[in-house]
Enzyme design. Structure first.
Site, mmCIF file in Angstrom:
data_model
loop_
_atom_site.group_PDB
_atom_site.id
_atom_site.type_symbol
_atom_site.label_atom_id
_atom_site.label_comp_id
_atom_site.label_asym_id
_atom_site.label_seq_id
_atom_site.Cartn_x
_atom_site.Cartn_y
_atom_site.Cartn_z
ATOM 1 N N ASP A 51 -17.406 -23.921 45.901
ATOM 2 C CA ASP A 51 -17.735 -22.786 45.445
ATOM 3 C C ASP A 51 -16.971 -22.525 44.099
ATOM 4 O O ASP A 51 -16.054 -23.205 43.730
ATOM 5 C CB ASP A 51 -17.916 -21.519 46.111
ATOM 6 C CG ASP A 51 -18.924 -20.289 45.871
ATOM 7 O OD1 ASP A 51 -19.012 -19.816 44.675
ATOM 8 O OD2 ASP A 51 -19.558 -19.973 46.818
ATOM 9 N N HIS A 52 -17.070 -21.498 43.477
ATOM 10 C CA HIS A 52 -16.330 -20.888 42.343
ATOM 11 C C HIS A 52 -15.329 -19.775 42.863
ATOM 12 O O HIS A 52 -15.940 -18.719 43.082
ATOM 13 C CB HIS A 52 -17.093 -20.415 40.930
ATOM 14 C CG HIS A 52 -17.738 -21.624 40.217
ATOM 15 N ND1 HIS A 52 -18.906 -21.488 39.685
ATOM 16 C CD2 HIS A 52 -17.079 -22.626 40.055
ATOM 17 C CE1 HIS A 52 -18.989 -22.793 39.043
ATOM 18 N NE2 HIS A 52 -17.938 -23.487 39.394
ATOM 19 N N TYR A 95 -20.150 -16.717 44.466
ATOM 20 C CA TYR A 95 -21.320 -17.044 45.278
ATOM 21 C C TYR A 95 -21.952 -18.100 44.598
ATOM 22 O O TYR A 95 -23.487 -18.059 44.502
ATOM 23 C CB TYR A 95 -22.311 -15.883 45.388
ATOM 24 C CG TYR A 95 -21.472 -14.755 45.891
ATOM 25 C CD1 TYR A 95 -20.647 -14.515 47.044
ATOM 26 C CD2 TYR A 95 -21.465 -13.263 45.122
ATOM 27 C CE1 TYR A 95 -19.999 -13.267 47.404
ATOM 28 C CE2 TYR A 95 -20.713 -12.463 45.445
ATOM 29 C CZ TYR A 95 -19.854 -12.344 46.787
ATOM 30 O OH TYR A 95 -19.043 -11.197 47.225
ATOM 31 N N HIS A 96 -21.331 -19.264 44.318
ATOM 32 C CA HIS A 96 -22.000 -20.313 43.704
ATOM 33 C C HIS A 96 -22.008 -21.487 44.730
ATOM 34 O O HIS A 96 -21.336 -22.635 44.205
ATOM 35 C CB HIS A 96 -21.360 -20.777 42.394
ATOM 36 C CG HIS A 96 -21.761 -19.768 41.315
ATOM 37 N ND1 HIS A 96 -20.943 -19.577 40.230
ATOM 38 C CD2 HIS A 96 -22.432 -18.638 41.333
ATOM 39 C CE1 HIS A 96 -21.456 -18.709 39.087
ATOM 40 N NE2 HIS A 96 -22.456 -17.921 39.900
ATOM 41 N N PRO A 97 -22.298 -21.584 46.167
ATOM 42 C CA PRO A 97 -21.991 -22.679 46.823
ATOM 43 C C PRO A 97 -22.764 -23.581 46.376
ATOM 44 O O PRO A 97 -24.057 -23.801 46.095
ATOM 45 C CB PRO A 97 -22.560 -22.304 48.140
ATOM 46 C CG PRO A 97 -23.534 -21.030 48.260
ATOM 47 C CD PRO A 97 -22.832 -20.408 46.640
#
Ligand SMILES: Cc1cc2nc3c(=O)[nH]c(=O)nc-3n(C[C@H](O)[C@H](O)[C@H](O)COP(=O)(O)OP(=O)(O)OC[C@H]3O[C@@H](n4cnc5c(N)ncnc54)[C@H](O)[C@@H]3O)c2cc1C
Ligand SMILES: *[C@@H]1O[C@H](CO)[C@@H](O)[C@H](O)[C@H]1NC(C)=O
Ligand SMILES: *[C@@H]1O[C@H](CO)[C@@H](O)[C@H](O)[C@H]1NC(C)=O
Ligand SMILES: *[C@@H]1O[C@H](CO)[C@@H](O)[C@H](O)[C@H]1NC(C)=O
Ligand SMILES: *[C@@H]1O[C@H](CO)[C@@H](O)[C@H](O)[C@H]1NC(C)=O
Ligand SMILES: *[C@@H]1O[C@H](CO)[C@@H](O)[C@H](O)[C@H]1NC(C)=O
Ligand SMILES: *[C@@H]1O[C@H](CO)[C@@H](O)[C@H](O)[C@H]1NC(C)=O
Ligand SMILES: *[C@@H]1O[C@H](CO)[C@@H](O)[C@H](O)[C@H]1NC(C)=O
Ligand SMILES: *[C@@H]1O[C@H](CO)[C@@H](O)[C@H](O)[C@H]1NC(C)=O
Ligand SMILES: *[C@@H]1O[C@H](CO)[C@@H](O)[C@H](O)[C@H]1NC(C)=O
Ligand SMILES: CC(=O)N[C@H]1CO[C@H](CO)[C@@H](O)[C@@H]1O
Length: 621
Positions: free
Chosen positions: A363-364, A556-558
Site C-alpha cells: 500500500d502507500h 487505502y491503496h492496497p
C-alpha cells in the site's frame, strides 16, 4: 443588443431558479440524516448478512459467456466494454447495491466508511504502524456496491509515472510499457480543464472518454501560499498525469460539476438497458467452480453466489474474471482452492493450484499527523447554504475529503531520475472534527494531541505518502467460511532498511519547510506532543520517527496480492491476466499490480479493465 440583455436576464433567472428552496431543504434533510446515520454507524464484522438460511442445493442461474466477479473500478469498465458486443452475454455479480445521492457528495467520504457501502475491514493489530490507533488496528475501507471502492474514495485521478509501467513490463510482462498503456488511459479519459492554474500537458490527455476528470476549481490565500512556498524552492505547477510529474498543482479528480462520478455511475448506469448484460447486485460470490478436464487440466466453469440468503450457481462458457479488489480477490481464490498450499491445508481447503495468492500486499503508507494552523478562515455558513452551493456545483461539499492540492517529489532514496517517490496531499476545509477519531480509529490521546488543538476552519493538513513502498504484508484466510472476513496485515514500516519511514520523514521535513514560507497566512505547526512519544524531545528527529509509528496508516491503496509476472512461484497471473495453471480464469483489479505505482489506483484499474476487454475481444470475436 436587446436580445442579448434579454438572454442574460433569462439566464440569471434560470440560475437563481435552477435549484429551488424546496429542493435545498429536502436535500439538506436527506444529507443530514444520512450523515448522522453514518456517524452512528458501526463497521461490520463479517459477511453473515449473505448467509443462506437453508442448506439446499444451489438454484440454477443460467449460462453466460463471461462472468465478472465484482463491479468495482475494473469490473465496471470491463462489463461495459464486453457488453458493447451483442454476441457476448455478460453477468456482473456485485455484493453491494447502487450509488445514491449520498455517495455523490465528495465532502462526506470520511463518513461513508460507516455506511453499507464499506465492507468493514480492519487490519490485524500492527507492530510498527497504527500504534496510535485503538488496539493498534487501522481501518481498511473497501467499497461494496456498483462502483466498488470509488463509492467511498476521494476520486483523485493520477495514473502513475512512465517508469512504473516500464518496470511492470520489464518483469516479463510484454504489452505493459508506458507507450503501450498510454493510449488505453487516454481512451477512457474526459479531461476538463476548469482551473486556469492547472497545467494540462494535452498530448497525454483526451477530452471525450467516459471518465470525467476536473480540477479543484478555485484557490484561496492559504492554498496560494502553499503553492508559493514550493515555487520559492524552485518547483513549478506540473501536470501530475504527464511524465513531468514532479511539482505541484490543484487536485485532479473524477468529479463533474462538483458531484462524484464513481465508476458505477460512469460505466454501468448508462448501459443498464443492454439486453446482453445482467447486473446481479446484493450477491456475494462464495466460490469459483474449478473442474478437471479429461487431460487433467484445471478449468474455471462458473461460480456459486449467495443472493437473498439463497445459493445460486451460474456457468461461464468462456471465462470467469475475478475483479473483487486486492482484499477480496485473494480471499475468493483461496476459498476456491487456488493459493499457497500450506495455508490452504491449514484451513482444510482442497488445494487445486499452489500459487502465491495474498502473499504480497502493498500500500502507500501515509502520515496523518501534519496539521498546520493558519489565520485564513474558511467561509462559514449554515449547512443549508453549503447544500445550495453543492446542488449548484460548487462550495465545500464538492471537495473530496477537503483535498485541494497535491505535489510529487523525489527524495534521496530514489535513484531513478525524475521518478517521484513521495507525494504530499494538501487539504483544508475543516481539517479537523470530532468525527476524525472514529474515522481513523484513533486513541483518545492521539486525537487530543494531533487533531483537537486546531480550530476547524483555520487550519490545513498535509499527508506525506510513500509511493514506492518497500514493506510487504499479506492477506490470509481467517477460516474457510466465505462469510468470514479475511485477515489483513499491512506489516507497515517493516522494511529492513526502514526506507518507508525515512521517506515519510523526508516528507515531514519538506512540509515543515514550506510552512516556514507561508507567513502570508501565518502558518504554524498546530499539533501537541503525543504522550506515546513523551520520552523524545518534541519535534526532534527521534520524536518524528516515534510519531510516524503512531499515526502512519495508509492511503487505502492496497495492491499486489495476485501480482502479474511469468514465474508461478512469484506471480499469480500472466501478462494477459490469466491465472497460472487454471484455464478460463483471469484476475483483473488492483491485486495484479506487481508493485505500487506513483499515482492513485483508480485510473490504472480502469485502464486494466479496458486492456482486458481488448484482449478478450481479440480472442473471442
Ligand atoms: C478512503 C479511500 C480513498 C481513496 N482515494 C482514492 C483516490 O482519490 N484516487 C484513487 O485513484 N484511488 C483511491 N482509492 C483507492 C481506489 O478507490 C481503489 O484502489 C480502486 O477503486 C480499486 O479498484 P478494484 O477494481 O481493484 O476494486 P474495487 O473497486 O474495490 O472493486 C471490487 C468490487 O468487488 C466487489 N466484490 C468483492 N468481493 C466480492 C464477492 N465475493 N462477491 C461479489 N462482489 C464482490 C466489491 O463489493 C467491490 O464492488 C481510495 C480508497 C479508499 C478506501
Ligand atoms: C462487531 O463486533 C463487536 C465486538 O464483538 C460488536 O460490539 C459490534 O456490535 C459488532 N458490529 C456489528 C455491526 O455487528
Ligand atoms: C437526488 O437528489 C436530486 C437533487 O436534489 C433529486 O432531484 C432526486 O430526487 C434525489 N433522488 C433520490 C432518489 O432521492
Ligand atoms: C478519446 O476518447 C474517444 C471516446 O472514447 C475515443 O474515441 C478516442 O479515440 C480517444 N482519443 C484518444 C486520443 O485516445
Ligand atoms: C438490485 O438488487 C435488488 C434486490 O436485492 C433489486 O430489487 C434491484 O432491482 C436491483 N437493482 C438493479 C438496478 O438491478
Ligand atoms: C456450488 O455449486 C455446485 C455446482 O452446482 C454445487 O455442487 C455445490 O454444492 C455448490 N456449493 C454450495 C455451497 O452451495
Ligand atoms: C427473498 O426470499 C424470500 C424467501 O426467503 C422471498 O419471499 C422473497 O420474495 C425473496 N426476494 C427476492 C427479491 O427475491
Ligand atoms: C466547518 O466547521 C465549522 C465549525 O467550526 C462548521 O460550522 C462548518 O459547518 C464546517 N463546514 C463544513 C463544510 O462542514
Ligand atoms: C501568528 O500566529 C501566532 C501563533 O500561532 C500568534 O501568536 C501571532 O499573533 C499570529 N500573528 C499574526 C500576525 O496573526
Ligand atoms: C495573517 O498573518 C500575517 C502575518 O503572518 C498577516 O500579514 C496577515 O495580515 C494575517 N491575515 C489575517 C487575515 O489576519
Ligand atoms: C516508524 C516505525 O515504526 N518504524 C519501524 C519499522 O519497522 C522496523 C523493523 O521492522 C523498525 O525498526 C522501525 O522502528
Amino acid at each position: 443588443m436587446t436580445m442579448l440583455i434579454f438572454f442574460i436576464i433569462l439566464n440569471a433567472i434560470y440560475f437563481i431558479h435552477c435549484v429551488s428552496d424546496e429542493e435545498v431543504a429536502q436535500f439538506t434533510m436527506y444529507l443530514e440524516d444520512e450523515m448522522e446515520k453514518a456517524q452512528n454507524g458501526e463497521l461490520r464484522n463479517d459477511s453473515s448478512q449473505f448467509k443462506p438460511l437453508k442448506d439446499e442445493p444451489p438454484i440454477d442461474f443460467g449460462c453466460y459467456d463471461f462472468i465478472i466477479i465484482g463491479a468495482g473500478s475494473t469490473g465496471t469498465i470491463l462489463a461495459n466494454r464486453l457488453s458493447e458486443e451483442e454476441d457476448f452475454k455478460v453477468l456482473l455479480i456485485e455484493a453491494g447495491g447502487y450509488p445514491n445521492n449520498y455517495t455523490d457528495v465528495p465532502f462526506v467520504i470520511g463518513l461513508s466508511r460507516f455506511t453499507k457501502f464499506n465492507w468493514g475491514y480492519k487490519t490485524v493489530p500492527q507492530k510498527h504502524s497504527c500504534l496510535g490507533m485503538i488496539n493498534q488496528q487501522c481501518i481498511v475501507p473497501r467499497g461494496q456496491g456498483v462502483g466498488g471502492t470509488t463509492l467511498i474514495n476521494d476520486q483523485i485521478y493520477v495514473r502513475g509515472h512512465p517508469h512504473d509501467f516500464d518496470r511492470w513490463e520489464s518483469l516479463g510482462n510484454p504489452g505493459w510499457s508506458y507507450e503501450d498503456v498510454l493510449p488505453i488511459f487516454k481512451k477512457t479519459e474526459a479531461m476538463h480543464q476548469n482551473n486556469p492554474q492547472a497545467v494540462v500537458d494535452w498530448p497525454y490527455h483526451n477530452t471525450s472518454g467516459l471518465l470525467y476528470v476536473e480540477y479543484y476549481p478555485t484557490t484561496d490565500p492559504q492554498l496560494n501560499a502553499w503553492y508559493e512556498a514550493q515555487a520559492s524552492m524552485g518547483y513549478n505547477f506540473a501536470d501530475s498525469n504527464s511524465p513531468e510529474q514532479i511539482g505541484f498543482g490543484p487536485l485532479p479528480a473524477c468529479i463533474r460539476n462538483g458531484k462524484k462520478v464513481d465508476d458505477g455511475t460512469a460505466f454501468i448506469l448508462p448501459i443498464l438497458s443492454r439486453g446482453n448484460l445482467k447486473v446481479q447486485n446484493n450477491s456475494l460470490v462464495t466460490k469459483i467452480l474449478i473442474e478437471k478436464d479429461m487431460k487433467g487440466q484445471l478449468i474455471a466453469t462458473g461460480v456459486n453466489f449467495s443472493y437473498n440468503r439463497t445459493t445460486y450457481v451460474a456457468r461461464a462458457n468462456k471465462e470467469v474474471i475475478v475483479s473483487g479488489g486486492s482484499i477480496n480477490t485473494p480471499q475468493i481464490l483461496m476459498l476456491s482452492g487456488v493459493g499457497p498450499k500450506k495455508h490452504l491445508r491449514e484451513k482444510t481447503i482442497q488445494v487445486l493450484k499452489d500459487l502465491p495468492v495474498g502473499k504480497t500486499l502493498r500500500d502507500h503508507p501515509a502520515f496523518y499527523g501534519l496539521l498546520i494552523s493558519s489565520n485564513y478562515t474558511e467561509p462559514i455558513q449554515p449547512f443549508e447554504e453549503y447544500v445550495r452551493e453543492y446542488l449548484n456545483g460548487y462550495g465545500p461539499l464538492t471537495v473530496p475529503g477537503g483535498l485541494k492540492g497535491l505535489s510529487f517529489y523525489k527524495t534521496k532514496f530514489e535513484s531513478v531520475e525524475n521518478y517521484p517517490d513521495l507525494e504530499i496531499l494538501y487539504g483544508s476545509g475543516n481539517c479537523t472534527s470530532a468525527f476524525i477519531k472514529k474515522e481513523y480509529n484513533l486513541k483518545d490521546e492521539t486525537y487530543e494531541a494531533i487533531y483537537a488543538p486546531l480550530d476547524p476552519p483555520r487550519c490545513f493538513f498535509m499527508v506525506p505518502t510513500v509511493l514506492h513502498t518497500k514493506s510487504v504484508g499479506s492477506v490470509k484466510l481467517k477460516t474457510n467460511d466465505p462469510y468470514d472476513f479475511p485477515l489483513i496485515d499491512f506489516n507497515n514500516l517493516s522494511d529492513k532498511d526502514n526506507i518507508d519511514a525515512k521517506t515519510i520523514y523526508e516528507g515531514i521535513k519538506m512540509g515543515l519547510s514550506w510552512v516556514q514560507h507561508m507567513q502570508a497566512v501565518n502558518a504554524t505547526l498546530g499539533v501537541k506532543k503525543l504522550p506515546a512519544c513523551e520520552q523524545y524531545e518534541f519535534l526532534s528527529e527521534q520524536y518524528w520517527y516515534c510519531a510516524i509509528g503512531q499515526v502512519t496508516s495508509n492511503l487505502y491503496h492496497p495492491v499486489g496480492t495476485c501480482p502479474m509476472g511469468p514465474d508461478p512461484k512469484k506471480y499469480v497471473v500472466n501478462h494477459e491476466f490469466k491465472v497460472h495453471g487454471v484455464h478460463r480464469l483471469r484476475v483483473a483489479d488492483a491485486s495484479v499490480f506487481p508493485h505500487t505505482l506513483s499515482g492513485h489506483p483508480n485510473a490504472p484499474c480502469v485502464m486494466l479493465g479496458e486492456k482486458l476487454a481488448i484482449i478478450l475481444k481479440k480472442q473471442y470475436l
